[in-house]
Structures are given as structure tokens and as C-alpha cells.
Design an enzyme around this catalytic site. Structure first.
Site, mmCIF file in Angstrom:
data_model
loop_
_atom_site.group_PDB
_atom_site.id
_atom_site.type_symbol
_atom_site.label_atom_id
_atom_site.label_comp_id
_atom_site.label_asym_id
_atom_site.label_seq_id
_atom_site.Cartn_x
_atom_site.Cartn_y
_atom_site.Cartn_z
ATOM 1 N N SER A 183 0.848 -1.182 0.000
ATOM 2 C CA SER A 183 0.000 0.000 0.000
ATOM 3 C C SER A 183 0.887 1.235 0.000
ATOM 4 O O SER A 183 1.858 1.311 0.767
ATOM 5 C CB SER A 183 -0.911 0.010 1.233
ATOM 6 O OG SER A 183 -1.747 1.152 1.229
ATOM 7 N N GLU A 184 0.564 2.211 -0.858
ATOM 8 C CA GLU A 184 1.471 3.346 -1.026
ATOM 9 C C GLU A 184 1.579 4.240 0.203
ATOM 10 O O GLU A 184 2.446 5.105 0.262
ATOM 11 C CB GLU A 184 1.109 4.177 -2.264
ATOM 12 C CG GLU A 184 -0.289 4.715 -2.320
ATOM 13 C CD GLU A 184 -1.208 3.853 -3.178
ATOM 14 O OE1 GLU A 184 -2.085 4.425 -3.837
ATOM 15 O OE2 GLU A 184 -1.062 2.619 -3.159
#
Length: 215
Positions: free
Chosen positions: A49-50
Site C-alpha cells: 500500500s502506497e
């Protein structure tokens, strides 16, 4: 067809793109549901997840909810065994450095040359583009999943995107409720039909020009 069944068809087909021993980023919305459909034979898959998490686990039960543990879509998640946390700069270094094997993203429009528009509609409130622009150029493979037509019955697969582009020529595979397309050297290829869908139905509901590569 029922809308939920349409989405289920898309999600299940997208899950077939996931192989063992890869790092994946799932976009917000429908792509997050792909994780629930992974084949039991697929192993060592790491979801990134960024906002800074590698090793996203299943959605939490009520007893497991930690409000500080969220994905990029601000949904509460769990951390799988061996997960790691890092800052935003490290996360985007992973993405921009080509360390994401597969990105599965939603789409508003896709063009016949593989352009993607998926982050804003002019005049409407935008919460932010997230990591989409970085993912479409940094990931090794970009898969877009979306409904074939919008709520007005118009094709979302365009000769040319009308909405602002997230990236030009970045889509490798497009999966809709009607068909699966692949893009190679600016050419859009029809490679699969969804169950109970005919070629004539795809042709009638697709604005873009494509080549027929059905087996």
C-alpha cells in the site's frame, strides 16, 4: 445481469492475473476485493500500500480493528506475518523503482491505445490521485478492471479518453464485465469473452477499435 454478479465476474477474472512470489498493489474500490479471490495454489503474495505497508492481511474483524492501521483507501486492514512499515518516501521509491510486479487499478476510461483515465472528473471533488500516476509507470504490469459501460449505457472504452489522463499507453490488460483485452505496441487486442457474452455484444458496446485475437 445483476450489478453484483457483473462485478464478481470482473474480480474473479482479475484474480487469475495473480501468480506466486510477487508484490502487488491494489487500487481502491473494486480492486481491493481481488485479494479475496486468489487461487489457493498461489503462494508468497505480498500486498503493498502506497501509504507505507508491505504485507497487508485480510480485513479485520470487529475485535481486530486498529484505527491506525489503514490502507491507501483509508480502510482498516491487518498486517500479515512478516509485514513491514515504512514512510511515504520509501513506499514511492519501491513503486517508482519498478519493484511492484503487478498493479490492479480501477478505471473511468481506457483508450484503444492503452491510455488510462482514473483519478478525476473535472468539476467534481477530488480527494487526491493517490499513487495512480506513479503506479502506472512504475509497476511491471498494469491491469485495469472496470465496467464496460457507464451508468448511461455509454462505452467506457474510448477511441480517445475524454477525461484527464492518469497515464498514456500504460495499460497492459483490461478486464470488464464483457471481455478481456490486451495492449501491445499501441494495439488493442480482444483475447477473451466473459461467460455468456458474444463478440457481437462486445462490438456493439465498445467505442474503441480493437483486433480480434479470440482463440
Amino acid at each position: 445481469m445483476d450489478k453484483q454478479l457483473q462485478r464478481k465476474k470482473i474480480i474473479q477474472r482479475a484474480a487469475q492475473e495473480i501468480k506466486s512470489d510477487i508484490v502487488i498493489n491494489l487500487g481502491i474500490g473494486m480492486p481491493t476485493l481481488v485479494a479475496n479471490e486468489i487461487n489457493d495454489h498461489v503462494e508468497n503474495v505480498f500486498f503493498q500500500s502506497e501509504n507505507g505497508l508491505l504485507g497487508i492481511g485480510p480485513y479485520p474483524t470487529d475485535d481486530e480493528v486498529d484505527p491506525d492501521l489503514i490502507n491507501a483507501g483509508k480502510e482498516t486492514v491487518t498486517a500479515a506475518k512478516g509485514a513491514s512499515y515504512f514512510d511515504n518516501a520509501e513506499s514511492f521509491a519501491m513503486i517508482r523503482g519498478g519493484h511492484i510486479d503487478l498493479a490492479i487499478l480501477g478505471g473511468m476510461e481506457v483508450s484503444q491505445t492503452g491510455d488510462l483515465a482514473n483519478y478525476m472528473i473535472p468539476g467534481k471533488l477530488v480527494k487526491g490521485m493517490g499513487g495512480a500516476m506513479d503506479l502506472v509507470v512504475g509497476a511491471q504490469k498494469v491491469v485495469v478492471i472496470m465496467d464496460h459501460m457507464n451508468k448511461h449505457g455509454e462505452s467506457k472504452i474510448k477511441a480517445q479518453c475524454e477525461l484527464p489522463l492518469t497515464g498514456a499507453g500504460v495499460v497492459n490488460t483490461l478486464i470488464t464485465d464483457l471481455a478481456v483485452f490486451q495492449f501491445e505496441n499501441g494495439v488493442m487486442k480482444l483475447v477473451e469473452l466473459q461467460d455468456s457474452v458474444t463478440l457481437e455484444e462486445v462490438e456493439a458496446n465498445t467505442e474503441a477499435q480493437f483486433e480480434n485475437y479470440l482463440k
